[in-house]
Each structure stands twice: as structure tokens, then as C-alpha cells.
Design a protein around this motif. Structure first.
Motif, PDB file in Angstrom:
ATOM      1  N   LEU A  68       0.835  -1.197   0.000  1.00  0.00           N
ATOM      2  CA  LEU A  68       0.000   0.000   0.000  1.00  0.00           C
ATOM      3  C   LEU A  68       0.873   1.251   0.000  1.00  0.00           C
ATOM      4  CD1 LEU A  68      -2.880   1.238   0.226  1.00  0.00           C
ATOM      5  CD2 LEU A  68      -2.565   1.143   2.710  1.00  0.00           C
ATOM      6  N   ASP A  69       1.872   1.297   0.878  1.00  0.00           N
ATOM      7  CA  ASP A  69       2.764   2.449   0.963  1.00  0.00           C
ATOM      8  C   ASP A  69       3.527   2.691  -0.339  1.00  0.00           C
ATOM      9  OD1 ASP A  69       1.973   2.920   3.566  1.00  0.00           O
ATOM     10  OD2 ASP A  69       3.753   1.983   4.468  1.00  0.00           O
ATOM     11  N   LEU A  70       3.879   1.620  -1.024  1.00  0.00           N
ATOM     12  CA  LEU A  70       4.616   1.740  -2.291  1.00  0.00           C
ATOM     13  C   LEU A  70       3.694   2.027  -3.471  1.00  0.00           C
ATOM     14  CD1 LEU A  70       7.155  -1.200  -1.864  1.00  0.00           C
ATOM     15  CD2 LEU A  70       7.616   1.257  -1.678  1.00  0.00           C
ATOM     16  N   GLY A  71       2.379   2.072  -3.227  1.00  0.00           N
ATOM     17  CA  GLY A  71       1.420   2.365  -4.284  1.00  0.00           C
ATOM     18  C   GLY A  71       1.216   1.219  -5.262  1.00  0.00           C
ATOM     19  N   MET A  72       1.457  -0.006  -4.832  1.00  0.00           N
ATOM     20  CA  MET A  72       1.385  -1.162  -5.727  1.00  0.00           C
ATOM     21  C   MET A  72       0.011  -1.824  -5.763  1.00  0.00           C
ATOM     22  SD  MET A  72       5.033  -2.976  -5.159  1.00  0.00           S
ATOM     23  CE  MET A  72       6.521  -2.270  -5.817  1.00  0.00           C
ATOM     24  N   ILE A  73      -0.836  -1.556  -4.797  1.00  0.00           N
ATOM     25  CA  ILE A  73      -2.139  -2.222  -4.755  1.00  0.00           C
ATOM     26  C   ILE A  73      -2.996  -1.855  -5.967  1.00  0.00           C
ATOM     27  CG2 ILE A  73      -4.296  -2.403  -3.457  1.00  0.00           C
ATOM     28  CD1 ILE A  73      -2.585  -2.596  -0.943  1.00  0.00           C
ATOM     29  N   PRO A  74      -3.041  -0.585  -6.392  1.00  0.00           N
ATOM     30  CA  PRO A  74      -3.805  -0.291  -7.608  1.00  0.00           C
ATOM     31  C   PRO A  74      -3.303  -1.055  -8.830  1.00  0.00           C
ATOM     32  CG  PRO A  74      -3.415   1.724  -6.391  1.00  0.00           C
ATOM     33  CD  PRO A  74      -2.589   0.649  -5.735  1.00  0.00           C
ATOM     34  N   GLN A  75      -1.972  -1.199  -8.951  1.00  0.00           N
ATOM     35  CA  GLN A  75      -1.418  -1.948 -10.084  1.00  0.00           C
ATOM     36  C   GLN A  75      -1.845  -3.412 -10.031  1.00  0.00           C
ATOM     37  OE1 GLN A  75       0.381  -0.779 -12.791  1.00  0.00           O
ATOM     38  NE2 GLN A  75      -0.081  -2.831 -13.538  1.00  0.00           N
ATOM     39  N   ILE A  76      -1.835  -3.980  -8.847  1.00  0.00           N
ATOM     40  CA  ILE A  76      -2.261  -5.371  -8.679  1.00  0.00           C
ATOM     41  C   ILE A  76      -3.719  -5.523  -9.096  1.00  0.00           C
ATOM     42  CG2 ILE A  76      -2.740  -7.173  -6.957  1.00  0.00           C
ATOM     43  CD1 ILE A  76      -0.246  -5.999  -5.419  1.00  0.00           C
ATOM     44  N   LEU A  77      -4.560  -4.604  -8.656  1.00  0.00           N
ATOM     45  CA  LEU A  77      -5.982  -4.667  -9.000  1.00  0.00           C
ATOM     46  C   LEU A  77      -6.210  -4.440 -10.496  1.00  0.00           C
ATOM     47  CD1 LEU A  77      -7.480  -2.811  -5.916  1.00  0.00           C
ATOM     48  CD2 LEU A  77      -7.535  -5.272  -6.384  1.00  0.00           C
ATOM     49  N   ARG A  78      -5.447  -3.523 -11.098  1.00  0.00           N
ATOM     50  CA  ARG A  78      -5.575  -3.301 -12.552  1.00  0.00           C
ATOM     51  C   ARG A  78      -5.179  -4.557 -13.327  1.00  0.00           C
ATOM     52  NH1 ARG A  78      -3.723   1.946 -11.295  1.00  0.00           N
ATOM     53  NH2 ARG A  78      -1.560   1.375 -11.693  1.00  0.00           N
ATOM     54  N   ASP A  79      -4.063  -5.185 -12.920  1.00  0.00           N
ATOM     55  CA  ASP A  79      -3.615  -6.409 -13.597  1.00  0.00           C
ATOM     56  C   ASP A  79      -4.637  -7.529 -13.437  1.00  0.00           C
ATOM     57  OD1 ASP A  79      -1.340  -5.079 -14.366  1.00  0.00           O
ATOM     58  OD2 ASP A  79      -0.010  -6.089 -12.943  1.00  0.00           O
ATOM     59  N   ALA A  80      -5.219  -7.634 -12.250  1.00  0.00           N
ATOM     60  CA  ALA A  80      -6.230  -8.666 -12.020  1.00  0.00           C
ATOM     61  C   ALA A  80      -7.472  -8.383 -12.857  1.00  0.00           C
ATOM     62  CB  ALA A  80      -6.588  -8.739 -10.540  1.00  0.00           C
ATOM     63  N   LYS A  81      -7.853  -7.125 -12.935  1.00  0.00           N
ATOM     64  CA  LYS A  81      -9.017  -6.740 -13.733  1.00  0.00           C
ATOM     65  C   LYS A  81      -8.792  -7.056 -15.216  1.00  0.00           C
ATOM     66  CE  LYS A  81     -11.765  -2.685 -14.921  1.00  0.00           C
ATOM     67  NZ  LYS A  81     -11.861  -1.224 -14.784  1.00  0.00           N
ATOM     68  N   ALA A  82      -7.540  -6.882 -15.664  1.00  0.00           N
ATOM     69  CA  ALA A  82      -7.197  -7.167 -17.062  1.00  0.00           C
ATOM     70  C   ALA A  82      -7.095  -8.659 -17.336  1.00  0.00           C
ATOM     71  CB  ALA A  82      -5.884  -6.486 -17.420  1.00  0.00           C
ATOM     72  N   GLY A  83      -7.167  -9.469 -16.287  1.00  0.00           N
ATOM     73  CA  GLY A  83      -7.122 -10.916 -16.457  1.00  0.00           C
ATOM     74  C   GLY A  83      -5.726 -11.506 -16.423  1.00  0.00           C
ATOM     75  N   SER A  84      -4.730 -10.724 -16.024  1.00  0.00           N
ATOM     76  CA  SER A  84      -3.363 -11.233 -15.967  1.00  0.00           C
ATOM     77  C   SER A  84      -3.216 -12.333 -14.928  1.00  0.00           C
ATOM     78  CB  SER A  84      -2.382 -10.108 -15.630  1.00  0.00           C
ATOM     79  OG  SER A  84      -2.389  -9.133 -16.639  1.00  0.00           O
ATOM     80  N   PHE A  85      -3.949 -12.207 -13.819  1.00  0.00           N
ATOM     81  CA  PHE A  85      -3.944 -13.217 -12.768  1.00  0.00           C
ATOM     82  C   PHE A  85      -5.144 -12.967 -11.873  1.00  0.00           C
ATOM     83  CE2 PHE A  85      -1.415  -9.716 -11.216  1.00  0.00           C
ATOM     84  CZ  PHE A  85      -1.756  -9.579  -9.885  1.00  0.00           C
ATOM     85  N   ASP A  86      -5.442 -13.918 -11.030  1.00  0.00           N
ATOM     86  CA  ASP A  86      -6.551 -13.794 -10.087  1.00  0.00           C
ATOM     87  C   ASP A  86      -6.011 -13.428  -8.717  1.00  0.00           C
ATOM     88  OD1 ASP A  86      -8.472 -14.570 -11.971  1.00  0.00           O
ATOM     89  OD2 ASP A  86      -8.131 -16.692 -11.560  1.00  0.00           O
ATOM     90  N   VAL A  87      -6.779 -12.616  -7.993  1.00  0.00           N
ATOM     91  CA  VAL A  87      -6.407 -12.297  -6.626  1.00  0.00           C
ATOM     92  C   VAL A  87      -7.277 -13.102  -5.677  1.00  0.00           C
ATOM     93  CG1 VAL A  87      -5.525  -9.980  -7.104  1.00  0.00           C
ATOM     94  CG2 VAL A  87      -7.919 -10.275  -6.532  1.00  0.00           C
TER      95      VAL A  87
END
Length: 110
Positions: A68-87
Motif C-alpha cells: 500500500l505504501d509503495l502504491g502497488m495495490i492499484p497496479q495489482i488490482l488493474r492487472d487482475a481486472k485485465a485478467g493477468s492473474f486472479d487475486v
């Protein structure tokens, strides 16, 4: 052994530590790599480490907050939304447990 190989080995040991429920050991190795490493985990790799901690019996809140502090959670959610992987559902639950301002910032960035 080269520095890259040593640090990649450290990254793999972090996975093993998280899977075995040794969150402090895994977090220590992860934070070292983020701060000093030639091998710097990206958003997906950090998510996979966090996922290992869930499989180890207790999701690492410290690692989640680091992402969260590194700002990576939005990227994870975007990648999951794009179908790159499931969370995992636990990840979505962890996002849901954030305070309203943090949730807003995460969702706005997605």
C-alpha cells in the motif's frame, strides 16, 4: 555466487518462509530486497509473496501495508481486472478493511 543469484535465492527463501508461516523472516528478506537489492520485486511478485503468507496460515499485514505504501495495490488490482492473474478473496477483504480515505485512493487509482 553472484549478487544477483544470492538475492534471487533470498527472494525464493522469502516465499518459503511465508508459506511456512514465518512471516517475520519472509518480510525481512523482502524489505531488504526492496531497499538494497539488485532483485527488486515488482507489484505482482510482492502480491505473490503476500499470497504465500496467506497460504502459510496468516496473511502478512506488514507486507500488505508495504505494498500500500509503495502504491502497488492499484497496479495489482488493474492487472487482475485485465485478467493477468486472479487475486485471492483475502486480498479483496484486506483492501476492504482499509480506512475510507485509503480505500478511496486505491479505487481512484484503479
Amino acid at each position: 555466487m553472484t549478487k544477483f543469484v544470492e538475492q534471487f535465492d533470498m527472494f525464493m527463501r522469502a516465499h518459503d518462509a511465508f508459506k511456512s508461516g514465518r512471516n517475520s523472516e519472509g518480510l525481512s528478506a523482502t524489505l531488504f530486497l526492496l531497499a538494497n537489492g539488485v532483485v527488486k520485486p515488482n507489484a505482482r511478485e510482492l502480491y505473490e509473496l503476500w499470497e504465500s503468507s496467506v497460504y502459510g496460515g496468516c496473511g502478512s499485514e506488514e507486507l500488505f501495508l508495504t505494498m500500500l505504501d509503495l502504491g502497488m495495490i492499484p497496479q495489482i488490482l488493474r492487472d487482475a481486472k485485465a485478467g493477468s492473474f486472479d487475486v485471492l478473496a483475502e486480498f479483496v477483504d484486506a483492501v476492504g478493511r482499509l480506512d475510507e480515505d485509503a480505500q478511496y485512493e486505491v479505487l481512484k487509482a484503479v
